[in-house]
Design a protein around this motif. Structure first.
Motif, short mmCIF file in Angstrom:
data_model
loop_
_atom_site.label_atom_id
_atom_site.label_comp_id
_atom_site.label_asym_id
_atom_site.label_seq_id
_atom_site.Cartn_x
_atom_site.Cartn_y
_atom_site.Cartn_z
N PRO A 142 7.11 15.99 -9.99
CA PRO A 142 6.83 14.91 -10.90
C PRO A 142 7.68 13.71 -10.58
O PRO A 142 8.64 13.87 -9.83
CB PRO A 142 7.23 15.54 -12.26
N PRO A 143 7.36 12.55 -11.10
CA PRO A 143 6.39 12.30 -12.16
C PRO A 143 4.95 12.09 -11.69
O PRO A 143 4.05 12.15 -12.51
CB PRO A 143 6.92 10.99 -12.78
N TYR A 144 4.72 11.90 -10.36
CA TYR A 144 3.36 11.60 -9.92
C TYR A 144 2.45 12.78 -10.23
O TYR A 144 2.77 13.94 -9.91
CB TYR A 144 3.37 11.30 -8.42
N ALA A 145 1.30 12.49 -10.85
CA ALA A 145 0.40 13.55 -11.29
C ALA A 145 -0.87 13.61 -10.45
O ALA A 145 -1.74 14.44 -10.70
CB ALA A 145 0.05 13.36 -12.76
N PHE A 148 -3.31 4.47 -1.75
CA PHE A 148 -3.83 3.47 -2.69
C PHE A 148 -3.00 2.20 -2.58
O PHE A 148 -1.90 2.20 -2.02
CB PHE A 148 -3.85 4.01 -4.13
N PRO A 184 3.72 9.90 -3.80
CA PRO A 184 4.99 9.73 -4.52
C PRO A 184 5.51 11.09 -4.98
O PRO A 184 4.73 12.04 -5.15
CB PRO A 184 4.60 8.87 -5.73
N PRO A 185 6.83 11.23 -5.15
CA PRO A 185 7.38 12.51 -5.60
C PRO A 185 6.73 13.00 -6.90
O PRO A 185 6.50 12.22 -7.81
CB PRO A 185 8.87 12.19 -5.81
N THR A 216 0.86 -1.18 0.00
CA THR A 216 0.00 0.00 0.00
C THR A 216 0.90 1.23 0.00
O THR A 216 2.02 1.20 0.51
CB THR A 216 -0.91 0.01 1.25
N GLN A 217 0.40 2.29 -0.59
CA GLN A 217 1.17 3.53 -0.72
C GLN A 217 0.55 4.57 0.19
O GLN A 217 -0.55 5.05 -0.08
CB GLN A 217 1.15 3.99 -2.19
N HIS A 218 1.26 4.92 1.28
CA HIS A 218 0.67 5.80 2.28
C HIS A 218 1.21 7.22 2.26
O HIS A 218 0.87 8.01 3.12
CB HIS A 218 0.84 5.20 3.68
N PHE A 219 2.11 7.51 1.30
CA PHE A 219 2.59 8.90 1.17
C PHE A 219 2.56 9.26 -0.31
O PHE A 219 2.68 8.38 -1.16
CB PHE A 219 3.99 9.06 1.77
#
Lengths: 382, 96
Positions: free
Chosen positions: B25-28, B38, B22-23, B17-20
């Protein structure tokens, strides 16, 4: 490669955060300390390899060291950068062109998780846009699957992290020098299940250097040469479960650490049972657990009992990450693997102070692993 | 290169699971206070391929290796005109 290359000097710039000190300046400190340790002079150094991610031109360190005209090659190879610098330096000596050289690594990362343009890793841009281009989630997935397949508990992850913070508290060069309890580690914020914040290492700053020479010359410099018995680098094969893989084939193959490790043991004529002190890539506590098996130090699943028994403590039968590993030192990519070599050399010489492994260790082992599926292993002995 | 149709359902092979955020960019996607955790995992599609994918479920208690998953779409961001930009994701199959 048998015993043809010796390490005669090691030097570190401490790891951590150093506002106002450049990566190049840290690299020069590490080189000067390694030269002093070797009793060698910069003017006698015939070549150098310099590794960094953030510093475009590590060779610019010659401006601080002296403009002697030597060939100086810059290296970047992800988290295995330092293993590549070391391997190339050793090969340069083995080729017979040079007798005496330096491998140095330096970096100065901003705080926070590593980031990059996915296209630089042959990944599609949508992979990054939708939040999958992160290394931490790979480590979460890999250890989560490993724990289910092989019966490893979250308590074991916390014990491994606590050991590395504890070892770091004995290391004056470490970034994180405060011991943390298993409870504090488990209670820190969840980042990528099952990994919490204090189970991860952080990108930081620092530098490390080694001086290498032709083995037959080593005793001119020191009465305690450490021989580089093997230094190998491998990349992933199709089917390996690796970071930044938008898809994987159904059939799984071993990862690059397994390949690099087997090749190093074969080259050195040394097996895991001969190793006395170990440095593993602990990007997170789970990575150390997995790498114990991938490097042949135990079977899958045995870690649960071995960690509980204290096997990998400084006082245990197979000490791992005696200087605190990446968890306590952080990861300046270019320098990280040479920090591992620095610690192993100190241990094999009996110079590790409060961290000294008892029993007169003879053989040391280091392993790096990182994006996009690259691993480096070195084996050293007295 | 030829198009090849993969099955819409598969089994969860590995997950986290992703709790922070993401950097970027690239995360939009949304960051800061707007970030919503998520799931991420690999889903085995038949005996053909493992696909890395976002998961609609971010609660570790609700995810289980080997569980059956089904293709869906999730919004990741809005474009300049305020339309949702969607991507593929997998959701647990609800057994009726």
């Amino acid at each position: 490669m048998t015993t043809d290359v010796a390490i005669i000097g090691v030097g570190l710039h401490p790891f951590g955060r150093f506002p106002g000190v450049s990566g190049i300046e840290m690299g020069a400190v590490a080189i000067r300390r390694a030269l002093a340790d070797a009793g060698a002079d910069w003017r006698d150094i015939q070549f150098a390899f310099g590794g960094s991610y953030e510093v475009d031109n590590p060779d610019a360190v010659v401006a601080l060291m002296g403009l002697t005209g030597i060939p100086f090659t810059n290296v970047y190879n992800g988290c295995a950068t330092a293993a590549s610098s070391l391997t190339l330096a050793a090969q340069t000596i083995r080729l017979g062109e040079c007798d005496l050289g330096v491998a140095v690594g330096m970096d100065k990362h901003l705080p926070g998780a590593f980031s990059a343009d996915p296209s630089l890793y042959a990944c599609p841009s949508w992979y990054g846009e939708q939040g999958q281009f992160t290394t931490t989630k790979f480590f979460g997935m890999k250890i989560n699957k490993y724990m289910q397949d092989h019966g490893i508990s979250a308590s074991t992850l916390a014990k491994v992290a606590a050991k590395n913070y504890r070892n770091g508290s004995l290391n004056e060069n470490a970034f994180r020098r405060k011991p943390l309890s298993e409870e504090e580690i488990l209670a820190s914020p969840l980042l990528n299940y099952p990994l919490t914040q204090y189970m991860f290492c952080s990108p930081d700053e620092g530098a490390a250097a080694v001086v290498l020479c032709k083995a037959e010359n080593a005793r001119r410099y020191t009465d305690a040469p450490i021989y580089l018995r093997a230094s190998t680098v491998r990349t992933r094969r199709l089917g390996a479960f690796e970071v930044h893989s938008p898809w994987l084939p159904m059939e799984q193959t071993p990862g690059p650490t397994v390949d690099a490790s087997r090749a190093a043991y074969e080259t050195a004529g040394i097996g895991p049972g001969d190793v006395d002190v170990v440095q593993l890539q602990d990007t997170d506590a789970g990575a150390e657990v997995i790498h114990l098996a991938e490097n042949g130090f135990c079977a899958d699943g045995e870690q649960e009992k071995l960690v509980a028994d204290g096997t990998f403590e400084i006082s245990g039968s197979l000490p791992v990450n005696t200087d605190g590993g990446l968890i306590a030192n952080g990861e300046p990519i270019g320098a990280s693997g040479l920090r591992q070599v620095h610690e192993v050399v100190r241990q094999l010489r009996g110079q590790a102070g409060e961290r000294q492994v008892q029993g007169n260790p003879r053989v040391g082992y280091t392993q790096l692993y990182g994006a996009p599926g690259t691993a480096g292993v070195s084996i050293l002995s007295r | 290169m030829a198009e090849h149709l993969l099955t819409r359902r598969g089994r969860l092979w590995a997950w986290t699971t992703q709790h922070f955020p993401p950097p970027s960019p690239p995360y939009a996607g949304p960051t800061g206070k707007d970030f919503v955790p998520f799931g991420i995992g690999y889903v085995e599609l038949g005996d053909e391929v493992k696909v890395e994918t976002r998961l609609t479920e971010a609660d570790p208690e609700a995810l289980r290796t080997g569980m059956e998953m089904e293709l869906t779409l999730v919004p990741i961001r809005e474009d300049d005109d305020g339309n949702d930009v969607v991507t593929f994701a997998f959701q647990p199959v609800v057994v009726q």
